[in-house]
Design a protein around this motif. Structure first.
Motif, mmCIF file in Angstrom:
data_model
loop_
_atom_site.group_PDB
_atom_site.id
_atom_site.type_symbol
_atom_site.label_atom_id
_atom_site.label_comp_id
_atom_site.label_asym_id
_atom_site.label_seq_id
_atom_site.Cartn_x
_atom_site.Cartn_y
_atom_site.Cartn_z
ATOM 1 N N SER A 109 0.830 -1.197 0.000
ATOM 2 C CA SER A 109 0.000 0.000 0.000
ATOM 3 C C SER A 109 0.864 1.245 0.000
ATOM 4 C CB SER A 109 -0.897 0.008 1.244
ATOM 5 O OG SER A 109 -1.670 1.187 1.282
ATOM 6 N N LEU A 110 0.329 2.297 -0.596
ATOM 7 C CA LEU A 110 0.950 3.618 -0.517
ATOM 8 C C LEU A 110 0.204 4.492 0.485
ATOM 9 C CD1 LEU A 110 1.567 4.293 -4.325
ATOM 10 C CD2 LEU A 110 3.057 3.189 -2.666
ATOM 11 N N ASN A 111 -0.856 3.956 1.081
ATOM 12 C CA ASN A 111 -1.676 4.715 2.026
ATOM 13 C C ASN A 111 -1.062 4.693 3.416
ATOM 14 O OD1 ASN A 111 -3.374 5.041 -0.117
ATOM 15 N ND2 ASN A 111 -4.938 3.630 0.623
ATOM 16 N N TYR A 112 -1.308 5.763 4.160
ATOM 17 C CA TYR A 112 -0.789 5.884 5.527
ATOM 18 C C TYR A 112 -1.792 5.413 6.571
ATOM 19 C CZ TYR A 112 1.474 9.756 2.904
ATOM 20 O OH TYR A 112 2.100 10.531 1.975
ATOM 21 N N ASP A 113 -3.054 5.306 6.211
ATOM 22 C CA ASP A 113 -4.149 5.092 7.156
ATOM 23 C C ASP A 113 -4.168 3.676 7.736
ATOM 24 O OD1 ASP A 113 -5.725 3.307 5.355
ATOM 25 O OD2 ASP A 113 -5.870 5.114 4.145
ATOM 26 N N HIS A 114 -5.210 3.384 8.527
ATOM 27 C CA HIS A 114 -5.376 2.087 9.202
ATOM 28 C C HIS A 114 -6.486 1.239 8.603
ATOM 29 C CE1 HIS A 114 -3.795 4.234 12.984
ATOM 30 N NE2 HIS A 114 -2.820 3.497 12.490
ATOM 31 N N LEU A 115 -7.002 1.590 7.448
ATOM 32 C CA LEU A 115 -8.196 0.912 6.951
ATOM 33 C C LEU A 115 -7.989 -0.580 6.707
ATOM 34 C CD1 LEU A 115 -9.643 3.677 4.623
ATOM 35 C CD2 LEU A 115 -10.398 3.016 6.915
#
Length: 193
Positions: free
Chosen positions: A77-83
């Motif tokens: 992932s390139l996302n920082y979130d916790h989803l």
């Protein structure tokens, strides 16, 4: 989120940063440029803390909730979130245990091998869990994009290695990250020759 807002993506995050740190100016520039200008104004920690606040507190989408129902070789992932983490935490019957990596560590393979049915989750651009980690800052500003492989070289190599042997399922708005595009192009080029 509970306030009815959608998670800010790309240009939305750029606009929030511009409003917060640059008096609403520079919205015609890229997210990377605006984040760099904001960092120059208030410092990296303030910018990263604000970004963490903006991508926190969101609920999983139906797509996120489906992830644990499949068996994966790995998730990148390139996302920082916790989803993704939240989706696995909330899925009682997951056949795989999510193991999160956001920087190179000396024992990635040992960590993976120590779990029954692990699914490595590589957060290539960092995580809001470690916004003050100097070795693996969020990939957001110009200098972090230049130094993207610093303390993440093994993570990016794992993506490249797995891309030779397994199909890639891309879920996102658009594939614009230059590092990921380069890895995919290299694998495609070598596979076709």
């Amino acid at each position: 989120n509970v306030d009815g807002h959608s998670m800010p993506m790309g240009n939305g995050l750029r606009d929030l940063l511009a409003d917060k740190f640059l008096a609403g100016e520079c919205k015609d520039r890229t997210l990377e440029e605006v984040a760099t200008l904001a960092e120059n104004e208030v410092g990296r920690n303030a910018v990263f803390r604000y970004v963490a606040e903006q991508v926190s507190g969101f609920s999983c989408t139906p797509g996120h909730l489906l992830l644990p129902s499949f068996r994966w070789k790995a998730i990148f992932s390139l996302n920082y979130d916790h989803l993704v983490e939240d989706a696995y935490r909330g899925f009682v019957n997951s056949s795989q245990l999510l193991k999160v990596f956001f920087k190179d560590q000396t024992a990635i393979d040992r960590e993976i091998a120590s779990s029954l049915n692990p699914i490595p989750y590589y957060k290539l651009h960092g995580t809001i869990d470690a916004i003050y980690d100097a070795e693996a800052p969020l990939i957001l500003t110009s200098d972090t994009y230049v130094d993207f492989e610093l303390h993440r070289k093994r993570l990016f190599r794992r993506l490249e290695d797995l891309a030779y042997d397994y199909p890639i399922v891309f879920a996102g708005i658009r594939l614009t990250d230059p590092h990921i595009k380069s890895i995919i192009a290299t694998v495609e080029k070598e596979a076709s020759s």
